[in-house]
Design a protein around this motif. Structure first.
Motif, PDB file in Angstrom:
ATOM      1  N   UNK A   1     -14.774  12.733 -11.564  1.00 29.07           N
ATOM      2  CA  UNK A   1     -14.224  13.774 -12.430  1.00 29.07           C
ATOM      3  C   UNK A   1     -12.847  13.378 -12.944  1.00 29.07           C
ATOM      4  N   UNK A   2     -12.310  14.185 -13.831  1.00 31.79           N
ATOM      5  CA  UNK A   2     -11.013  13.880 -14.432  1.00 31.79           C
ATOM      6  C   UNK A   2      -9.886  13.892 -13.410  1.00 31.79           C
ATOM      7  N   UNK A   3     -10.054  14.699 -12.343  1.00 30.73           N
ATOM      8  CA  UNK A   3      -9.007  14.730 -11.322  1.00 30.73           C
ATOM      9  C   UNK A   3      -9.216  13.695 -10.226  1.00 30.73           C
ATOM     10  N   UNK A   4     -10.184  12.766 -10.439  1.00 30.28           N
ATOM     11  CA  UNK A   4     -10.370  11.643  -9.522  1.00 30.28           C
ATOM     12  C   UNK A   4     -11.302  11.887  -8.358  1.00 30.28           C
ATOM     13  N   UNK A   5     -12.029  12.996  -8.369  1.00 33.26           N
ATOM     14  CA  UNK A   5     -12.963  13.294  -7.285  1.00 33.26           C
ATOM     15  C   UNK A   5     -14.378  12.869  -7.665  1.00 33.26           C
ATOM     16  N   UNK A   6     -15.196  12.610  -6.643  1.00 30.80           N
ATOM     17  CA  UNK A   6     -16.588  12.236  -6.900  1.00 30.80           C
ATOM     18  C   UNK A   6     -17.370  13.443  -7.413  1.00 30.80           C
ATOM     19  N   UNK A   7     -18.354  13.153  -8.262  1.00 29.47           N
ATOM     20  CA  UNK A   7     -19.236  14.188  -8.782  1.00 29.47           C
ATOM     21  C   UNK A   7     -20.612  13.564  -9.043  1.00 29.47           C
ATOM     22  N   UNK A   8     -21.632  14.402  -9.097  1.00 30.48           N
ATOM     23  CA  UNK A   8     -23.009  13.939  -9.371  1.00 30.48           C
ATOM     24  C   UNK A   8     -23.459  12.833  -8.411  1.00 30.48           C
ATOM     25  N   UNK A   9     -22.974  12.904  -7.171  1.00 33.73           N
ATOM     26  CA  UNK A   9     -23.300  11.848  -6.221  1.00 33.73           C
ATOM     27  C   UNK A   9     -24.793  11.807  -5.922  1.00 33.73           C
ATOM     28  N   UNK A  10     -25.459  12.959  -5.970  1.00 32.17           N
ATOM     29  CA  UNK A  10     -26.882  12.984  -5.673  1.00 32.17           C
ATOM     30  C   UNK A  10     -27.657  12.133  -6.676  1.00 32.17           C
ATOM     31  N   UNK A  11     -27.212  12.126  -7.944  1.00 39.62           N
ATOM     32  CA  UNK A  11     -27.880  11.289  -8.946  1.00 39.62           C
ATOM     33  C   UNK A  11     -27.646   9.810  -8.663  1.00 39.62           C
ATOM     34  N   UNK A  12     -26.440   9.480  -8.235  1.00 37.15           N
ATOM     35  CA  UNK A  12     -26.148   8.092  -7.891  1.00 37.15           C
ATOM     36  C   UNK A  12     -26.973   7.644  -6.687  1.00 37.15           C
ATOM     37  N   UNK A  13     -27.162   8.538  -5.727  1.00 41.44           N
ATOM     38  CA  UNK A  13     -27.997   8.229  -4.575  1.00 41.44           C
ATOM     39  C   UNK A  13     -29.439   7.984  -5.004  1.00 41.44           C
ATOM     40  N   UNK A  14     -29.953   8.818  -5.906  1.00 38.27           N
ATOM     41  CA  UNK A  14     -31.308   8.624  -6.422  1.00 38.27           C
ATOM     42  C   UNK A  14     -31.437   7.297  -7.161  1.00 38.27           C
ATOM     43  N   UNK A  15     -30.403   6.939  -7.916  1.00 38.82           N
ATOM     44  CA  UNK A  15     -30.441   5.688  -8.671  1.00 38.82           C
ATOM     45  C   UNK A  15     -30.518   4.480  -7.742  1.00 38.82           C
ATOM     46  N   UNK A  16     -29.848   4.554  -6.598  1.00 32.58           N
ATOM     47  CA  UNK A  16     -29.949   3.433  -5.652  1.00 32.58           C
ATOM     48  C   UNK A  16     -31.366   3.329  -5.089  1.00 32.58           C
ATOM     49  N   UNK A  17     -31.989   4.474  -4.810  1.00 25.98           N
ATOM     50  CA  UNK A  17     -33.357   4.456  -4.285  1.00 25.98           C
ATOM     51  C   UNK A  17     -34.321   3.864  -5.303  1.00 25.98           C
ATOM     52  N   UNK A  18     -34.304   4.418  -6.519  1.00 23.20           N
ATOM     53  CA  UNK A  18     -35.249   3.969  -7.536  1.00 23.20           C
ATOM     54  C   UNK A  18     -34.929   2.552  -8.008  1.00 23.20           C
ATOM     55  N   UNK A  19     -33.644   2.202  -7.979  1.00 22.93           N
ATOM     56  CA  UNK A  19     -33.266   0.852  -8.381  1.00 22.93           C
ATOM     57  C   UNK A  19     -33.866  -0.207  -7.478  1.00 22.93           C
ATOM     58  N   UNK A  20     -33.882   0.045  -6.159  1.00 24.46           N
ATOM     59  CA  UNK A  20     -34.465  -0.923  -5.228  1.00 24.46           C
ATOM     60  C   UNK A  20     -35.975  -0.982  -5.407  1.00 24.46           C
ATOM     61  N   UNK A  21     -36.613   0.166  -5.664  1.00 27.82           N
ATOM     62  CA  UNK A  21     -38.054   0.153  -5.943  1.00 27.82           C
ATOM     63  C   UNK A  21     -38.350  -0.639  -7.219  1.00 27.82           C
ATOM     64  N   UNK A  22     -37.475  -0.530  -8.214  1.00 26.96           N
ATOM     65  CA  UNK A  22     -37.671  -1.283  -9.459  1.00 26.96           C
ATOM     66  C   UNK A  22     -37.538  -2.779  -9.197  1.00 26.96           C
ATOM     67  N   UNK A  23     -36.563  -3.158  -8.364  1.00 27.62           N
ATOM     68  CA  UNK A  23     -36.414  -4.568  -7.993  1.00 27.62           C
ATOM     69  C   UNK A  23     -37.658  -5.061  -7.263  1.00 27.62           C
TER      70      UNK A  23
END
Length: 296
Positions: free
Chosen positions: A81-103
């Motif tokens: 976010x603009x104040x430097x905090x993490x946001x939408x982490x659940x989407x990033x977690x999903x991307x790591x899961x699907x990214x490894x399946x894609x590999x």
């Protein structure tokens, strides 16, 4: 995946993958004459009428690629976010899961076309992808104060995922011999599919698309509901096992011609009394089948 249809899509994918594996495993086993010295399992299978076409790998690349693009569009790739905090982490977690399946799907394709990659890379990346999925689901509910029902829904399937992971590695290190390990792999994928749908059904509303609102009919902190989740888990295991058994029996009769003759003879023995003309016709049919068996 933070919606009912997100879970349902993944559930349908894993169900289809499990049934596809079961069909090909049982078909190859029966066509080998149930001879474990001849039978060999595979990590992925081609089109039945055109075995050289890697239809399974193509479908995995298309589906997982589509899911990754959807996660990109939903998150907007804004994870701070603009104040430097993490946001939408659940989407990033999903991307790591699907990214490894894609590999995994890419590596599987390279093995399919005999690219210069180490043999067994597809099995290793497949095990790695499912292993990270289990860990990801565990820590998804481990951090923070999550309700009991939510925790059970995300952690109980990990035991099945670990079986799937082990079957990947066991198949590779034993030269893809034997039918039990690939059957466990396929059964585990089928179970994950049905369980993902169950998970989405409990957590989210399912009467609208995409179903991202929490399901008001379920109190996730209620102890009675928490006790129900292990019961549902056992029901899924039972139903999926019955599905595997039915598919095994059906394919047995499809690919083992002598089994059909045995059933016909059993019916001939226990059938109700018929007219003499009907008896004569069935005897002729059995006689023809016996003659065909002499030339097999």
């Amino acid at each position: 995946m933070g919606a009912f249809w997100g879970h349902a899509d993944m559930g349908i994918f894993f169900m289809a993958l499990g049934l596809w594996w079961l069909y090909n495993i049982f078909r190859d086993y029966f066509m080998s004459g149930c001879d474990l010295n001849i039978f060999r399992s595979r990590i992925s299978y081609g089109l039945p009428c055109k075995p050289r076409i890697p239809i399974e790998i193509i479908m995995k690349l298309l589906f997982i690629g589509g899911v990754i693009l959807f996660e990109f569009s939903t998150s907007g790739l804004h994870f701070i976010s603009k104040d430097g905090n993490f946001r939408n982490i659940i989407y990033l977690q999903h991307l790591t899961m699907f990214g490894i399946f894609f590999i995994h799907a890419l590596v599987d394709l390279m093995e399919w076309i005999d690219a210069p990659v180490p043999r067994g890379s597809a099995a290793l990346t497949g095990a790695f992808a499912f292993g990270w999925t289990a860990l990801s689901m565990y820590y998804h509910v481990k951090v923070g104060n999550r309700e009991q029902v939510d925790v059970l829904l995300h952690t109980m399937p990990n035991y099945v995922i670990y079986m799937l992971l082990a079957s990947f590695l066991y198949e590779h290190y034993h030269g893809y011999k034997g039918i039990l390990a690939p059957t466990v792999r396929a059964f585990s994928s089928l179970f994950l599919g049905t369980w993902f749908i169950q998970e989405g059904w409990v957590l989210f509303v399912h009467d609208r698309f995409p179903g991202g609102e929490k399901n008001p009919e379920w109190d996730l902190a209620d102890e009675r509901n928490a006790h129900f989740i292990p019961v549902a888990f056992g029901c899924h295991l039972l139903v999926d096992f019955i599905i595997v058994a039915i598919l095994y029996v059906v394919l047995y009769f499809v690919y083992i011609p002598k089994s059909r003759l045995a059933c016909l003879r059993l019916w001939q023995k226990w059938r109700p009394l018929k007219t003499s003309d009907e008896d004569e016709n069935e005897c002729l049919l059995l006689g023809n089948d016996d003659k065909e068996d002499m030339f097999v």
